[in-house]
Design a protein around this motif. Structure first.
Motif, mmCIF file in Angstrom:
data_model
loop_
_atom_site.group_PDB
_atom_site.id
_atom_site.type_symbol
_atom_site.label_atom_id
_atom_site.label_comp_id
_atom_site.label_asym_id
_atom_site.label_seq_id
_atom_site.Cartn_x
_atom_site.Cartn_y
_atom_site.Cartn_z
ATOM 1 N N LEU A 109 -9.826 -7.267 52.963
ATOM 2 C CA LEU A 109 -10.859 -7.788 52.136
ATOM 3 C C LEU A 109 -12.123 -8.010 52.733
ATOM 4 O O LEU A 109 -12.145 -8.541 53.796
ATOM 5 C CB LEU A 109 -10.442 -8.934 51.240
ATOM 6 C CG LEU A 109 -11.239 -9.638 50.033
ATOM 7 C CD1 LEU A 109 -11.171 -8.538 49.063
ATOM 8 C CD2 LEU A 109 -10.606 -10.753 49.585
ATOM 9 N N ASP A 110 -12.986 -7.433 52.128
ATOM 10 C CA ASP A 110 -14.520 -7.522 52.995
ATOM 11 C C ASP A 110 -15.194 -9.003 52.154
ATOM 12 O O ASP A 110 -15.825 -9.250 51.148
ATOM 13 C CB ASP A 110 -15.737 -6.591 52.280
ATOM 14 C CG ASP A 110 -16.753 -6.771 53.031
ATOM 15 O OD1 ASP A 110 -17.233 -7.592 53.449
ATOM 16 O OD2 ASP A 110 -17.494 -5.424 53.243
ATOM 17 N N VAL A 123 -13.997 -12.958 40.739
ATOM 18 C CA VAL A 123 -12.550 -13.324 39.905
ATOM 19 C C VAL A 123 -11.928 -11.791 39.768
ATOM 20 O O VAL A 123 -10.629 -11.835 40.038
ATOM 21 C CB VAL A 123 -12.817 -14.170 38.589
ATOM 22 C CG1 VAL A 123 -11.432 -13.957 38.016
ATOM 23 C CG2 VAL A 123 -13.436 -15.576 39.015
ATOM 24 N N VAL A 124 -12.574 -10.902 39.363
ATOM 25 C CA VAL A 124 -11.734 -9.552 39.235
ATOM 26 C C VAL A 124 -11.307 -9.069 40.478
ATOM 27 O O VAL A 124 -10.386 -8.819 40.701
ATOM 28 C CB VAL A 124 -13.022 -8.678 38.409
ATOM 29 C CG1 VAL A 124 -12.406 -7.359 38.651
ATOM 30 C CG2 VAL A 124 -13.100 -9.081 37.230
ATOM 31 N N ARG A 125 -12.355 -9.075 41.389
ATOM 32 C CA ARG A 125 -11.740 -8.395 42.700
ATOM 33 C C ARG A 125 -10.463 -9.195 43.163
ATOM 34 O O ARG A 125 -9.596 -8.799 43.886
ATOM 35 C CB ARG A 125 -12.763 -8.860 43.884
ATOM 36 C CG ARG A 125 -13.974 -7.632 43.565
ATOM 37 C CD ARG A 125 -13.900 -6.131 43.641
ATOM 38 N NE ARG A 125 -14.957 -5.539 43.485
ATOM 39 C CZ ARG A 125 -16.001 -5.295 44.245
ATOM 40 N NH1 ARG A 125 -15.655 -5.482 45.577
ATOM 41 N NH2 ARG A 125 -16.895 -4.271 43.942
ATOM 42 N N ILE A 132 -2.578 -13.511 43.466
ATOM 43 C CA ILE A 132 -3.946 -14.170 43.425
ATOM 44 C C ILE A 132 -4.021 -14.129 41.836
ATOM 45 O O ILE A 132 -4.526 -13.097 41.244
ATOM 46 C CB ILE A 132 -5.007 -13.864 43.984
ATOM 47 C CG1 ILE A 132 -4.667 -13.992 45.460
ATOM 48 C CG2 ILE A 132 -6.204 -14.236 43.798
ATOM 49 C CD1 ILE A 132 -5.661 -13.437 46.532
ATOM 50 N N GLY A 133 -3.899 -15.491 41.165
ATOM 51 C CA GLY A 133 -4.236 -15.385 39.720
ATOM 52 C C GLY A 133 -5.545 -16.107 39.744
ATOM 53 O O GLY A 133 -6.383 -16.202 40.366
ATOM 54 N N ARG A 134 -5.848 -16.281 38.338
ATOM 55 C CA ARG A 134 -7.350 -16.871 37.764
ATOM 56 C C ARG A 134 -7.312 -18.250 38.558
ATOM 57 O O ARG A 134 -8.458 -18.463 39.119
ATOM 58 C CB ARG A 134 -7.482 -16.866 36.555
ATOM 59 C CG ARG A 134 -8.888 -17.153 35.959
ATOM 60 C CD ARG A 134 -9.091 -16.722 34.785
ATOM 61 N NE ARG A 134 -10.413 -16.999 34.591
ATOM 62 C CZ ARG A 134 -11.228 -16.614 33.218
ATOM 63 N NH1 ARG A 134 -10.325 -16.165 32.312
ATOM 64 N NH2 ARG A 134 -12.583 -16.885 33.069
ATOM 65 N N TYR A 140 -11.099 -20.821 44.868
ATOM 66 C CA TYR A 140 -11.741 -20.141 46.037
ATOM 67 C C TYR A 140 -13.505 -20.158 45.703
ATOM 68 O O TYR A 140 -14.269 -20.314 46.557
ATOM 69 C CB TYR A 140 -11.279 -18.721 46.586
ATOM 70 C CG TYR A 140 -11.896 -18.164 47.833
ATOM 71 C CD1 TYR A 140 -11.616 -18.550 49.061
ATOM 72 C CD2 TYR A 140 -13.036 -17.037 47.650
ATOM 73 C CE1 TYR A 140 -12.124 -17.956 50.083
ATOM 74 C CE2 TYR A 140 -13.587 -16.629 48.492
ATOM 75 C CZ TYR A 140 -13.439 -16.916 49.926
ATOM 76 O OH TYR A 140 -14.000 -16.436 51.008
ATOM 77 N N ALA A 141 -13.708 -19.504 44.511
ATOM 78 C CA ALA A 141 -15.046 -19.292 44.022
ATOM 79 C C ALA A 141 -15.697 -20.828 44.220
ATOM 80 O O ALA A 141 -16.971 -20.667 44.364
ATOM 81 C CB ALA A 141 -15.147 -18.512 42.859
ATOM 82 N N MET A 142 -15.164 -21.537 43.637
ATOM 83 C CA MET A 142 -15.716 -22.894 43.654
ATOM 84 C C MET A 142 -15.893 -23.616 45.046
ATOM 85 O O MET A 142 -17.139 -24.165 45.279
ATOM 86 C CB MET A 142 -15.042 -23.836 42.855
ATOM 87 C CG MET A 142 -14.866 -23.739 41.344
ATOM 88 S SD MET A 142 -13.841 -24.840 40.444
ATOM 89 C CE MET A 142 -14.678 -26.379 41.046
#
Length: 209
Positions: A109-110, A123-125, A132-134, A140-142
């Motif tokens: 993963l980049d 989230v899609v990636r 890895i669910g939502r 991770y995004a947060m």
């Protein structure tokens, strides 16, 4: 466009002020908890592994697994990809978590490119990867990417905190909490931090992250 990134406590303060004007219950929660922490973590493989470890276990259990992996030198993609199942099992990982962290290690993963994507695309990636669910992707995004308008609506501590703060008859499910949180945009990530702080205040223990 990536949207607003939470980079400092001043960002949290700005979001809290906006939320307090939008919803008096947030003002009341803030009065009890004070400013919640920024909760920023590094980007990259190790932090996404940490999010996987936190799936459906307590924060203490996830921290213990991570500490064992760190002590064993198993927090890089190369080390995890090369590790046998026994080594990872010895760190406390279940068979499912072993599959997930090894799949992530081999995914190349980049992470730098990921950090430049819009919230929805992040989230899609991530959810395209095994295990890895939502919840994991949004966490991770947060916390690692600092996205100001993402809330892990599937997080049980956030759901329970919302029940308490909004005096709901039952704990809202993921869909219901996501619907509630529409009114908290563009500061849903700050609302989540305040709800975690309120959960800790009300329950006397940590929630997720």
């Amino acid at each position: 466009m990536t949207g607003r990134i939470l980079t400092s406590p001043a960002c949290i303060t700005e979001g809290l002020d906006w939320l307090a004007r939008r919803e008096p219950r947030f003002a009341a929660a803030h009065a009890l908890t004070g400013d919640p922490p920024l909760r920023r973590r590094p980007e990259g493989f190790a932090e996404l592994v940490g999010a996987i470890l936190g799936q459906q276990v307590s924060t203490a259990a996830a921290a213990a697994m991570r500490a064992r992996m760190e002590a064993a030198g198993l927090m890089s993609p190369e080390a995890v990809a090369a590790a046998d199942e026994a080594a990872l099992r010895g760190c406390g990982l279940s068979a499912a978590k072993i599959r997930y962290v090894q799949a992530l290690a081999r995914a190349t993963l980049d992470y730098r490119a990921l950090a430049q994507l819009p919230d929805a695309e992040v989230v899609v990636r991530l959810t395209a990867l095994p295990g890895i669910g939502r919840w994991t992707a949004e966490l991770y995004a947060m916390t690692s990417l600092g996205r100001a308008d993402i809330l892990c609506a599937g997080d049980l501590a956030l759901q329970e905190s919302a029940r308490l703060l909004f005096d709901l008859e039952a704990r809202p499910g993921e869909r219901a909490l996501r619907a509630m949180a529409q009114d908290w945009s563009p500061w849903r990530g700050v609302a989540a931090r305040l709800l975690w702080a309120y959960y800790r205040h009300a329950k006397g223990r940590e929630g997720t992250a």
